[in-house]
Write a protein that holds these residues in place. Structure first.
Motif, PDB file in Angstrom:
ATOM      1  N   LEU A 199      58.350  36.402  32.583  1.00 16.58           N
ATOM      2  CA  LEU A 199      59.814  37.073  32.014  1.00 16.58           C
ATOM      3  C   LEU A 199      60.603  37.328  32.838  1.00 16.58           C
ATOM      4  CD1 LEU A 199      59.189  39.396  29.966  1.00 16.58           C
ATOM      5  CD2 LEU A 199      58.935  40.617  31.067  1.00 16.58           C
ATOM      6  N   VAL A 251      57.948  36.528  18.296  1.00 13.05           N
ATOM      7  CA  VAL A 251      58.958  37.900  19.213  1.00 13.05           C
ATOM      8  C   VAL A 251      60.102  38.125  19.417  1.00 13.05           C
ATOM      9  CG1 VAL A 251      58.166  39.304  21.611  1.00 13.05           C
ATOM     10  CG2 VAL A 251      56.170  38.135  20.513  1.00 13.05           C
ATOM     11  N   LEU A 309      52.291  42.286  26.875  1.00 13.18           N
ATOM     12  CA  LEU A 309      52.543  41.162  25.545  1.00 13.18           C
ATOM     13  C   LEU A 309      52.866  39.822  26.831  1.00 13.18           C
ATOM     14  CD1 LEU A 309      55.185  42.585  23.006  1.00 13.18           C
ATOM     15  CD2 LEU A 309      53.066  40.933  22.567  1.00 13.18           C
ATOM     16  N   PHE A 310      53.655  39.821  27.700  1.00  8.67           N
ATOM     17  CA  PHE A 310      54.234  39.039  28.726  1.00  8.67           C
ATOM     18  C   PHE A 310      53.556  38.547  29.498  1.00  8.67           C
ATOM     19  CE2 PHE A 310      57.709  40.712  26.505  1.00  8.67           C
ATOM     20  CZ  PHE A 310      57.800  39.878  24.479  1.00  8.67           C
ATOM     21  N   ILE A 326      59.154  32.746  21.769  1.00  5.89           N
ATOM     22  CA  ILE A 326      60.469  34.233  22.119  1.00  5.89           C
ATOM     23  C   ILE A 326      61.022  34.507  22.133  1.00  5.89           C
ATOM     24  CG2 ILE A 326      60.763  35.891  23.693  1.00  5.89           C
ATOM     25  CD1 ILE A 326      57.671  34.924  25.266  1.00  5.89           C
ATOM     26  N   LEU A 328      63.024  40.014  21.388  1.00  5.25           N
ATOM     27  CA  LEU A 328      63.347  40.690  22.573  1.00  5.25           C
ATOM     28  C   LEU A 328      64.807  40.862  22.576  1.00  5.25           C
ATOM     29  CD1 LEU A 328      61.551  42.547  24.998  1.00  5.25           C
ATOM     30  CD2 LEU A 328      61.736  39.757  25.994  1.00  5.25           C
ATOM     31  N   ASP A 375      54.808  34.166  24.280  1.00  4.00           N
ATOM     32  CA  ASP A 375      54.254  36.056  25.150  1.00  4.00           C
ATOM     33  C   ASP A 375      52.483  35.203  25.207  1.00  4.00           C
ATOM     34  OD1 ASP A 375      52.609  35.028  22.821  1.00  4.00           O
ATOM     35  OD2 ASP A 375      53.623  37.621  22.399  1.00  4.00           O
ATOM     36  N   LYS A 376      51.527  36.160  25.312  1.00  2.00           N
ATOM     37  CA  LYS A 376      50.413  35.619  25.857  1.00  2.00           C
ATOM     38  C   LYS A 376      49.276  35.192  24.856  1.00  2.00           C
ATOM     39  CE  LYS A 376      49.899  39.299  29.637  1.00  2.00           C
ATOM     40  NZ  LYS A 376      49.258  39.999  30.817  1.00  2.00           N
TER      41      LYS A 376
END
Length: 350
Positions: free
Chosen positions: A234, A147, A228-229, A108, A149, A102-103
């Motif tokens: 993504l 994270v 977030l991404f 993830i 998802l 993520d940023k």
């Protein structure tokens, strides 16, 4: 907001100064007694601090929790699980680590409960443990959270299991404290709402506050994904621009390469693992949790998720306000996101 010797939380109360926190880390280390092997590697200052944060800096509770983890790790041996041990669980892509972050550099894990392909609860938990170990192995230096998802495509009532949910919660909350930064539940169906209301009390309040529901037809929630991404990375399934899909052969090759790294990661020669220092920032002090409200599944309403009392004497009950997480290249607005515990940056403990 911070003072000269400590930090001040959003309610204006001064957190324990850095020196006091270091003292508590040292006290836990003393109470643990002489450690050797992987247990010694696991218990860096940063790792011990995560257990203290999880228990509101209560030395006795943190020590008890950490001792349980050391016993669990010595018996379960999560760092020795290899791809070939769990590959049958992985073939449908129900859980996998992406090849991007993520940023702010967090690993993830994509989870697709609708792709569940086995009935063995122990096997499912073992595969999740493998994925957690792998995600931590691949964390960039200075980052220690991940994270989740969670994609509800193809999800149905047959995928619901309170038993697996409880087993998962017990392992993750008991032995992976402060590792989850945020869990995105993407496009959860309406019928998931009663299950969430029943299952959420199994989670500690801090964990529940990290859960956020996102719906593709709700621009306000989709902004969470944009914050977030990197949308070019993504997958399209989550509203991104990346057309790539899960490929079991490619993923197996990646995991086997990672398996080769694990022994050296836990080798006594990896002195950086055991010596990782604890570094306090205003966002890490006492494990303050932001985001006291969590979006109610399927309803679009906000629910403070405080209906269930904490059942464990060791459960944390922290609260706080939204904070911003800044990086050199970008600023991710955390308002509207579940709070991060921002545990000390290390890769030694799960």
């Amino acid at each position: 907001m911070s003072s000269a010797n400590g930090t001040t939380n959003v309610h204006g109360k001064e957190a324990a100064p850095y020196e006091e926190q270091l003292f508590k880390i040292g006290k836990v280390r003393t109470d643990l007694g002489q450690l050797s092997g992987k247990s010694a590697l696991y218990c860096s200052d940063a790792s011990i601090a995560r257990y203290l944060i999880a228990r509101n800096w209560d030395i006795r509770k943190a020590t008890k929790m950490l001792k349980k983890t050391l016993k669990w790790r010595s018996e379960y041996k999560p760092d020795e699980i290899r791809w070939d041990d769990i590959s049958d669980e992985a073939v449908t892509g129900k859980t996998y680590r992406t090849d991007y972050f993520d940023k702010i550099g967090r690993s993830i894990l994509v989870m697709r409960p609708g792709c569940q392909n086995t009935k063995n609860a122990n096997g499912q938990v073992k595969y999740l443990v493998y994925c957690m170990e792998n995600a931590i192995l691949n964390l960039p230096h200075g980052q220690d959270q991940m994270v989740w998802l969670i994609d509800f495509a193809g999800f149905n009532l047959g995928n619901l299991s309170i038993q697996v949910t409880k087993m998962t919660a017990d392992v993750l909350q008991g032995h992976y404290p402060e590792r989850l930064g945020v869990a995105i539940l993407f496009n959860a169906p309406k019928f998931f709402e009663p299950f969430w209301k029943m299952a959420s009390p199994l989670l500690e309040k801090k964990t529940r506050n990290k859960v956020k529901f996102v719906y593709p037809d709700r621009p306000d929630t989709m902004k969470i994904m944009e914050d977030l991404f990197n949308m070019d990375e993504l997958e399209c399934a989550f509203g991104g621009k990346n057309p790539a899909t899960f490929n079991i052969n490619d993923y197996a090759a990646r995991m086997r390469e990672d398996d080769k790294k694990m022994p050296s990661f836990w080798s006594p020669e990896n002195s950086a693992l055991a010596s990782e220092p604890y570094q306090m920032s205003s966002q890490k002090a006492l494990g303050s949790v932001s985001g006291a409200k969590t979006e109610d599944a399927g309803s679009g309403k906000m629910d403070d998720m405080e209906t269930a009392p904490e059942k464990s004497e060791e459960s944390g009950t922290e609260s706080g306000e939204e904070v911003q997480t800044r990086t050199e290249s970008s600023t991710v607005e955390q308002k509207n996101l579940p709070g991060e515990d921002n545990a000390p940056a290390d890769k030694s403990g799960l």
